[in-house]
Scaffold this motif. Structure first.
Motif, PDB file in Angstrom:
ATOM      1  N   GLY A 108       0.735  -1.248   0.000  1.00 12.78           N
ATOM      2  CA  GLY A 108       0.000   0.000   0.000  1.00 12.78           C
ATOM      3  C   GLY A 108       0.763   1.295   0.000  1.00 12.78           C
ATOM      4  O   GLY A 108       0.173   2.352   0.258  1.00 12.78           O
ATOM      5  N   ARG A 109       2.063   1.280  -0.296  1.00  9.33           N
ATOM      6  CA  ARG A 109       2.754   2.553  -0.495  1.00  9.33           C
ATOM      7  C   ARG A 109       2.341   3.107  -1.855  1.00  9.33           C
ATOM      8  O   ARG A 109       2.361   2.395  -2.870  1.00  9.33           O
ATOM      9  N   ILE A 110       1.971   4.394  -1.870  1.00 10.52           N
ATOM     10  CA  ILE A 110       1.412   5.015  -3.073  1.00 10.52           C
ATOM     11  C   ILE A 110       2.087   6.357  -3.299  1.00 10.52           C
ATOM     12  O   ILE A 110       2.290   7.140  -2.362  1.00 10.52           O
ATOM     13  N   LEU A 111       2.431   6.623  -4.539  1.00  6.31           N
ATOM     14  CA  LEU A 111       3.043   7.884  -4.938  1.00  6.31           C
ATOM     15  C   LEU A 111       1.996   8.788  -5.557  1.00  6.31           C
ATOM     16  O   LEU A 111       1.160   8.344  -6.353  1.00  6.31           O
ATOM     17  N   THR A 112       2.037  10.084  -5.214  1.00  2.96           N
ATOM     18  CA  THR A 112       1.163  11.068  -5.841  1.00  2.96           C
ATOM     19  C   THR A 112       1.875  12.412  -5.866  1.00  2.96           C
ATOM     20  O   THR A 112       3.042  12.504  -5.466  1.00  2.96           O
ATOM     21  N   ASN A 113       1.200  13.446  -6.320  1.00  2.67           N
ATOM     22  CA  ASN A 113       1.754  14.796  -6.259  1.00  2.67           C
ATOM     23  C   ASN A 113       1.532  15.398  -4.884  1.00  2.67           C
ATOM     24  O   ASN A 113       0.492  15.182  -4.253  1.00  2.67           O
ATOM     25  N   ASN A 114       2.480  16.201  -4.439  1.00  2.00           N
ATOM     26  CA  ASN A 114       2.310  16.899  -3.169  1.00  2.00           C
ATOM     27  C   ASN A 114       1.091  17.814  -3.203  1.00  2.00           C
ATOM     28  O   ASN A 114       0.353  17.923  -2.217  1.00  2.00           O
ATOM     29  N   HIS A 115       0.855  18.488  -4.335  1.00  2.00           N
ATOM     30  CA  HIS A 115      -0.264  19.422  -4.360  1.00  2.00           C
ATOM     31  C   HIS A 115      -1.619  18.729  -4.286  1.00  2.00           C
ATOM     32  O   HIS A 115      -2.624  19.360  -3.989  1.00  2.00           O
ATOM     33  N   VAL A 116      -1.662  17.433  -4.548  1.00  3.78           N
ATOM     34  CA  VAL A 116      -2.918  16.699  -4.401  1.00  3.78           C
ATOM     35  C   VAL A 116      -3.314  16.589  -2.935  1.00  3.78           C
ATOM     36  O   VAL A 116      -4.488  16.727  -2.579  1.00  3.78           O
ATOM     37  N   SER A 143       9.254  20.617  -2.852  1.00  5.51           N
ATOM     38  CA  SER A 143      10.113  21.220  -3.870  1.00  5.51           C
ATOM     39  C   SER A 143      10.080  20.449  -5.176  1.00  5.51           C
ATOM     40  O   SER A 143      10.372  21.005  -6.236  1.00  5.51           O
ATOM     41  N   SER A 144       9.716  19.181  -5.125  1.00  5.97           N
ATOM     42  CA  SER A 144       9.585  18.386  -6.350  1.00  5.97           C
ATOM     43  C   SER A 144       8.132  18.039  -6.644  1.00  5.97           C
ATOM     44  O   SER A 144       7.844  17.360  -7.635  1.00  5.97           O
ATOM     45  N   ASP A 145       7.221  18.481  -5.766  1.00  8.88           N
ATOM     46  CA  ASP A 145       5.788  18.232  -5.915  1.00  8.88           C
ATOM     47  C   ASP A 145       5.461  16.744  -5.893  1.00  8.88           C
ATOM     48  O   ASP A 145       4.651  16.258  -6.674  1.00  8.88           O
ATOM     49  N   LEU A 146       6.086  16.014  -4.969  1.00  6.69           N
ATOM     50  CA  LEU A 146       5.817  14.589  -4.830  1.00  6.69           C
ATOM     51  C   LEU A 146       5.482  14.264  -3.377  1.00  6.69           C
ATOM     52  O   LEU A 146       5.927  14.939  -2.451  1.00  6.69           O
ATOM     53  N   ALA A 147       4.678  13.231  -3.180  1.00  4.52           N
ATOM     54  CA  ALA A 147       4.314  12.782  -1.845  1.00  4.52           C
ATOM     55  C   ALA A 147       4.100  11.277  -1.861  1.00  4.52           C
ATOM     56  O   ALA A 147       3.764  10.682  -2.894  1.00  4.52           O
ATOM     57  N   VAL A 214       7.309  26.099  -7.680  1.00  2.67           N
ATOM     58  CA  VAL A 214       7.971  24.812  -7.840  1.00  2.67           C
ATOM     59  C   VAL A 214       8.405  24.688  -9.293  1.00  2.67           C
ATOM     60  O   VAL A 214       7.611  24.920 -10.212  1.00  2.67           O
ATOM     61  N   SER A 215       9.663  24.344  -9.511  1.00  2.00           N
ATOM     62  CA  SER A 215      10.182  24.187 -10.871  1.00  2.00           C
ATOM     63  C   SER A 215      10.816  22.813 -11.026  1.00  2.00           C
ATOM     64  O   SER A 215      11.427  22.292 -10.089  1.00  2.00           O
ATOM     65  N   TYR A 216      10.645  22.237 -12.201  1.00  2.00           N
ATOM     66  CA  TYR A 216      11.291  20.959 -12.485  1.00  2.00           C
ATOM     67  C   TYR A 216      11.420  20.787 -13.995  1.00  2.00           C
ATOM     68  O   TYR A 216      10.722  21.436 -14.782  1.00  2.00           O
ATOM     69  N   GLN A 217      12.332  19.927 -14.387  1.00  2.00           N
ATOM     70  CA  GLN A 217      12.506  19.584 -15.798  1.00  2.00           C
ATOM     71  C   GLN A 217      11.489  18.505 -16.150  1.00  2.00           C
ATOM     72  O   GLN A 217      11.479  17.434 -15.525  1.00  2.00           O
ATOM     73  N   ALA A 218      10.647  18.758 -17.121  1.00  2.00           N
ATOM     74  CA  ALA A 218       9.510  17.890 -17.374  1.00  2.00           C
ATOM     75  C   ALA A 218       9.539  17.260 -18.757  1.00  2.00           C
ATOM     76  O   ALA A 218      10.166  17.769 -19.688  1.00  2.00           O
ATOM     77  N   ILE A 219       8.833  16.156 -18.858  1.00  3.72           N
ATOM     78  CA  ILE A 219       8.512  15.550 -20.147  1.00  3.72           C
ATOM     79  C   ILE A 219       7.219  16.192 -20.635  1.00  3.72           C
ATOM     80  O   ILE A 219       6.223  16.234 -19.909  1.00  3.72           O
ATOM     81  N   GLN A 220       7.230  16.705 -21.840  1.00  3.84           N
ATOM     82  CA  GLN A 220       6.015  17.285 -22.414  1.00  3.84           C
ATOM     83  C   GLN A 220       5.321  16.249 -23.279  1.00  3.84           C
ATOM     84  O   GLN A 220       5.966  15.521 -24.046  1.00  3.84           O
ATOM     85  N   ASN A 270      13.082   9.041 -13.495  1.00  2.00           N
ATOM     86  CA  ASN A 270      14.375   8.952 -12.816  1.00  2.00           C
ATOM     87  C   ASN A 270      14.468   9.954 -11.671  1.00  2.00           C
ATOM     88  O   ASN A 270      15.038   9.659 -10.621  1.00  2.00           O
ATOM     89  N   GLN A 271      13.905  11.138 -11.856  1.00  2.00           N
ATOM     90  CA  GLN A 271      13.854  12.111 -10.767  1.00  2.00           C
ATOM     91  C   GLN A 271      12.934  11.609  -9.658  1.00  2.00           C
ATOM     92  O   GLN A 271      13.234  11.752  -8.465  1.00  2.00           O
ATOM     93  N   VAL A 272      11.828  11.018 -10.050  1.00  5.05           N
ATOM     94  CA  VAL A 272      10.868  10.491  -9.073  1.00  5.05           C
ATOM     95  C   VAL A 272      11.526   9.415  -8.215  1.00  5.05           C
ATOM     96  O   VAL A 272      11.370   9.395  -6.977  1.00  5.05           O
ATOM     97  N   ARG A 273      12.270   8.523  -8.831  1.00  2.00           N
ATOM     98  CA  ARG A 273      12.921   7.442  -8.085  1.00  2.00           C
ATOM     99  C   ARG A 273      13.909   7.997  -7.065  1.00  2.00           C
ATOM    100  O   ARG A 273      14.034   7.463  -5.949  1.00  2.00           O
ATOM    101  N   GLN A 274      14.604   9.058  -7.417  1.00  2.00           N
ATOM    102  CA  GLN A 274      15.541   9.672  -6.472  1.00  2.00           C
ATOM    103  C   GLN A 274      14.809  10.218  -5.257  1.00  2.00           C
ATOM    104  O   GLN A 274      15.271  10.081  -4.118  1.00  2.00           O
ATOM    105  N   ILE A 275      13.648  10.829  -5.488  1.00  2.00           N
ATOM    106  CA  ILE A 275      12.870  11.389  -4.383  1.00  2.00           C
ATOM    107  C   ILE A 275      12.328  10.264  -3.504  1.00  2.00           C
ATOM    108  O   ILE A 275      12.335  10.355  -2.267  1.00  2.00           O
ATOM    109  N   ILE A 276      11.854   9.190  -4.126  1.00  2.00           N
ATOM    110  CA  ILE A 276      11.361   8.043  -3.356  1.00  2.00           C
ATOM    111  C   ILE A 276      12.468   7.500  -2.459  1.00  2.00           C
ATOM    112  O   ILE A 276      12.264   7.228  -1.273  1.00  2.00           O
ATOM    113  N   ASP A 277      13.658   7.344  -3.020  1.00  3.60           N
ATOM    114  CA  ASP A 277      14.792   6.836  -2.235  1.00  3.60           C
ATOM    115  C   ASP A 277      15.127   7.793  -1.093  1.00  3.60           C
ATOM    116  O   ASP A 277      15.452   7.360   0.016  1.00  3.60           O
TER     117      ASP A 277
END
Length: 280
Positions: A108-116, A143-147, A214-220, A270-277
């Motif tokens: 039950g570990r779940i990833l979402t956006n921080n702003h959610v 800062s990365s908008d992840l939770a 919040v700024s990040y390099q994104a896939i469009q 790849n950025q997401v995985r770094q934040i999870i770690d």
């Protein structure tokens, strides 16, 4: 590297200037704004969350996979990924909102956006089988908008497989999955339109005056992303998560609401995985 720095949302939702809108569909309590259930209101309405500082256990997102094959079957991708996508439901002093999430572990570990989940007083998740369970915010990185959330009393969930976002190329076919406007399990497809976009969106309110962006390099991508898709996966043709859907560019409509115009953005995996770690 291409840099696009668009203005953050300022003032009321009736502003006509183009702006970045976060993709959290929000249901507000005021009867005068019931229409927002269908049109969506920016995630900033939810406010800030004093998230728990408890550390989260390390999570495994599986081995990093190679680039996707040239064969693209959206129905096959959807069948593979849908069990790993949840709807995130939040309640706060301002009202109710929703977003999407990605299953990280069977328990039950779940990833979402921080702003959610920012500002949430109560969080639940609706699993792919329709069951709704309580959840707790166990780690955030504004800062990365992840939770990261922990769903209660669950087991045997299907963790998503993460791909290598460094291998993503412009023109690759991708699929976005989530709960736009609360329509859980919605699947849309498109291509990677650009890489390394510098996206700047409003930061979540902290309860103090002002909030940093919040700024990040994104896939469009041109895959349709709408309110409620926030926190859901952008996956490649093999069903591997290459990004977390987080924002779209859209000119404001007369109502102050906006939807997809084919310019969506996802935080690279790849950025997401770094934040999870780091949170683990």
């Amino acid at each position: 590297m291409t840099t696009e720095d668009f203005p953050a949302l300022r003032g009321s939702l009736e502003e006509r200037a183009p702006f970045w809108r976060r993709r959290t569909g929000v249901v507000v309590t005021s009867a005068a704004l019931v229409a927002a259930v269908f049109g969506g209101v920016t995630g900033g309405v939810v406010g800030a969350l004093n998230a728990s500082s408890a550390e989260v256990a390390p999570v495994s997102s599986g081995p990093v996979a190679a680039n996707a094959s040239s064969t693209f079957d959206v129905s096959t991708v959807a069948a593979r990924v849908l069990p790993s996508v949840v709807q995130v439901n939040v309640a706060s002093a301002q009202g109710q909102g929703l977003g999407s999430g990605v299953v990280l572990t069977a328990d039950g570990r779940i990833l979402t956006n921080n702003h959610v989940v920012a500002g949430a007083q109560q969080v639940t998740v609706t699993l792919s089988d329709g069951k709704t369970v309580d959840a707790t915010v166990v780690g955030t990185d504004p800062s990365s908008d992840l939770a990261i959330l922990q769903a209660s009393g669950v087991s045997g969930l299907t963790p998503a497989t993460f791909g290598d976002s460094d291998q993503v190329k412009i023109g690759d076919q991708v699929v976005a999955i989530g709960s736009p406007e609360g329509l859980q399990g919605t699947v849309t497809s498109g291509i990677v339109s650009a890489l390394d976009r510098t996206v700047t969106v409003p930061g979540t309110s902290t309860g103090r005056r002002g909030s940093s962006s919040v700024s990040y390099q994104a896939i469009q991508t041109d895959a349709s992303i709408n309110p409620g898709n926030s926190g859901g996966p952008l996956v490649d043709s093999a069903g591997r998560v290459v990004g977390i859907n987080s924002a779209i560019y859209s000119p404001a409509a007369d109502s102050g609401e906006a939807g997809s115009v084919g310019i969506g953005f996802a935080i690279p995996s790849n950025q997401v995985r770094q934040i999870i770690d780091r949170l683990g």
